[in-house]
Design a protein around this motif. Structure first.
Motif, PDB file in Angstrom:
ATOM      1  N   TYR A   1      -7.917 -11.788  60.804  1.00 54.25           N
ATOM      2  CA  TYR A   1      -7.066 -11.730  61.992  1.00 54.25           C
ATOM      3  C   TYR A   1      -6.190 -12.976  62.136  1.00 54.25           C
ATOM      4  O   TYR A   1      -5.186 -12.963  62.841  1.00 54.25           O
ATOM      5  CB  TYR A   1      -7.920 -11.521  63.256  1.00 54.25           C
ATOM      6  CG  TYR A   1      -8.838 -12.678  63.566  1.00 54.25           C
ATOM      7  CD1 TYR A   1      -8.439 -13.698  64.423  1.00 54.25           C
ATOM      8  CD2 TYR A   1     -10.103 -12.770  62.982  1.00 54.25           C
ATOM      9  CE1 TYR A   1      -9.277 -14.772  64.696  1.00 54.25           C
ATOM     10  CE2 TYR A   1     -10.944 -13.828  63.250  1.00 54.25           C
ATOM     11  CZ  TYR A   1     -10.521 -14.832  64.103  1.00 54.25           C
ATOM     12  OH  TYR A   1     -11.355 -15.894  64.369  1.00 54.25           O
ATOM     13  N   LEU A   2      -6.529 -14.067  61.440  1.00 49.28           N
ATOM     14  CA  LEU A   2      -5.743 -15.303  61.496  1.00 49.28           C
ATOM     15  C   LEU A   2      -4.603 -15.337  60.474  1.00 49.28           C
ATOM     16  O   LEU A   2      -3.795 -16.266  60.483  1.00 49.28           O
ATOM     17  CB  LEU A   2      -6.650 -16.519  61.251  1.00 49.28           C
ATOM     18  CG  LEU A   2      -7.721 -16.791  62.298  1.00 49.28           C
ATOM     19  CD1 LEU A   2      -8.672 -17.877  61.818  1.00 49.28           C
ATOM     20  CD2 LEU A   2      -7.068 -17.184  63.611  1.00 49.28           C
ATOM     21  N   TYR A   3      -4.533 -14.337  59.614  1.00 46.04           N
ATOM     22  CA  TYR A   3      -3.567 -14.358  58.515  1.00 46.04           C
ATOM     23  C   TYR A   3      -2.144 -14.648  58.993  1.00 46.04           C
ATOM     24  O   TYR A   3      -1.487 -15.570  58.504  1.00 46.04           O
ATOM     25  CB  TYR A   3      -3.594 -13.044  57.726  1.00 46.04           C
ATOM     26  CG  TYR A   3      -2.657 -13.076  56.540  1.00 46.04           C
ATOM     27  CD1 TYR A   3      -3.114 -13.432  55.288  1.00 46.04           C
ATOM     28  CD2 TYR A   3      -1.299 -12.780  56.683  1.00 46.04           C
ATOM     29  CE1 TYR A   3      -2.259 -13.488  54.194  1.00 46.04           C
ATOM     30  CE2 TYR A   3      -0.437 -12.836  55.605  1.00 46.04           C
ATOM     31  CZ  TYR A   3      -0.917 -13.191  54.366  1.00 46.04           C
ATOM     32  OH  TYR A   3      -0.067 -13.261  53.300  1.00 46.04           O
ATOM     33  N   SER A   4      -1.626 -13.864  59.937  1.00 48.16           N
ATOM     34  CA  SER A   4      -0.231 -14.019  60.382  1.00 48.16           C
ATOM     35  C   SER A   4       0.029 -15.393  60.972  1.00 48.16           C
ATOM     36  O   SER A   4       1.045 -16.030  60.654  1.00 48.16           O
ATOM     37  CB  SER A   4       0.136 -12.940  61.405  1.00 48.16           C
ATOM     38  OG  SER A   4       0.136 -11.687  60.779  1.00 48.16           O
TER      39      SER A   4
ATOM     40  N   ARG B   1     -13.590 -12.430  56.864  1.00 46.21           N
ATOM     41  CA  ARG B   1     -13.933 -12.210  58.278  1.00 46.21           C
ATOM     42  C   ARG B   1     -12.936 -12.873  59.231  1.00 46.21           C
ATOM     43  O   ARG B   1     -12.917 -12.609  60.422  1.00 46.21           O
ATOM     44  CB  ARG B   1     -15.361 -12.663  58.568  1.00 46.21           C
ATOM     45  CG  ARG B   1     -15.578 -14.153  58.574  1.00 46.21           C
ATOM     46  CD  ARG B   1     -17.029 -14.468  58.996  1.00 46.21           C
ATOM     47  NE  ARG B   1     -17.285 -15.873  58.886  1.00 46.21           N
ATOM     48  CZ  ARG B   1     -17.766 -16.486  57.817  1.00 46.21           C
ATOM     49  NH1 ARG B   1     -18.084 -15.782  56.745  1.00 46.21           N
ATOM     50  NH2 ARG B   1     -17.966 -17.776  57.802  1.00 46.21           N
ATOM     51  N   HIS B   2     -12.080 -13.756  58.681  1.00 47.20           N
ATOM     52  CA  HIS B   2     -11.042 -14.413  59.490  1.00 47.20           C
ATOM     53  C   HIS B   2      -9.665 -13.788  59.260  1.00 47.20           C
ATOM     54  O   HIS B   2      -8.642 -14.396  59.549  1.00 47.20           O
ATOM     55  CB  HIS B   2     -10.970 -15.904  59.161  1.00 47.20           C
ATOM     56  CG  HIS B   2     -12.246 -16.637  59.372  1.00 47.20           C
ATOM     57  ND1 HIS B   2     -12.885 -16.698  60.585  1.00 47.20           N
ATOM     58  CD2 HIS B   2     -13.022 -17.345  58.505  1.00 47.20           C
ATOM     59  CE1 HIS B   2     -13.993 -17.414  60.468  1.00 47.20           C
ATOM     60  NE2 HIS B   2     -14.100 -17.807  59.210  1.00 47.20           N
TER      61      HIS B   2
END
Length: 160
Positions: free
Chosen positions: A132-135, A129-130
């Motif tokens: 979007y924080l990968y990059s 669910r997180h």
């Protein structure tokens, strides 16, 4: 459910798990075969069904595809230190434990031989669910690793 973990073996981030591995990897770890009391110590030990081997409960996920080749008699325990105690106290001649190579001196001090069975990349993981924080996380980790590498290079360049 895992929300995040600072460091785990990359094999825990499988499609059916709830986590994503953040690259780049921090380091390398391994699942080690530990042997005591002058027992034969090589990977062949894991292929002999008459051998009893103590492992932690994460053993099967840690060794990944290599588990298909292991025919030894496996006994699972909840705790890393408990497995080590069982080995040292003579309950088992063999154990397989995960390590990031920092425990090698502990193994040596106890007279334990050790052989890496499977090596793993050690990564940061986050819950899907997180994603979007990968990059941002990947870039921050890469930047910090580069800084540490520069610091190490500068340390080795110092005159004695």
């Amino acid at each position: 459910m895992t929300d995040a973990d600072v460091i785990r073996y990359n094999v825990v981030a499988t499609p059916d798990n709830n986590v994503i591995a953040i690259e780049p990897a921090f380091s390398i770890g391994a699942s080690f075969l530990l042997c005591i009391r002058n027992a034969i110590c090589n990977k062949d030990v894991t292929y002999n069904p008459t051998n009893a081997i103590a492992v932690t409960t994460r053993f099967f996920s840690n060794v990944g595809e290599a588990k298909a080749n292991i025919t030894a008699n496996i006994f699972e325990f909840d705790d890393f230190n408990h497995v080590l105690e069982l080995l040292i106290n003579g309950r088992f001649d063999y154990a397989i434990l995960p390590s990031d190579f920092t425990q090698n001196s502990v193994f040596e001090k106890q007279g334990i031989e050790f052989v890496p069975i499977v090596e793993h990349r050690l990564v940061h993981v986050i819950n899907k669910r997180h994603a979007y924080l990968y990059s941002a996380l990947s870039n921050a980790i890469a930047k910090r690793l580069a800084e540490l590498e520069r610091d190490d290079d500068q340390q080795t360049d110092l005159p004695n």
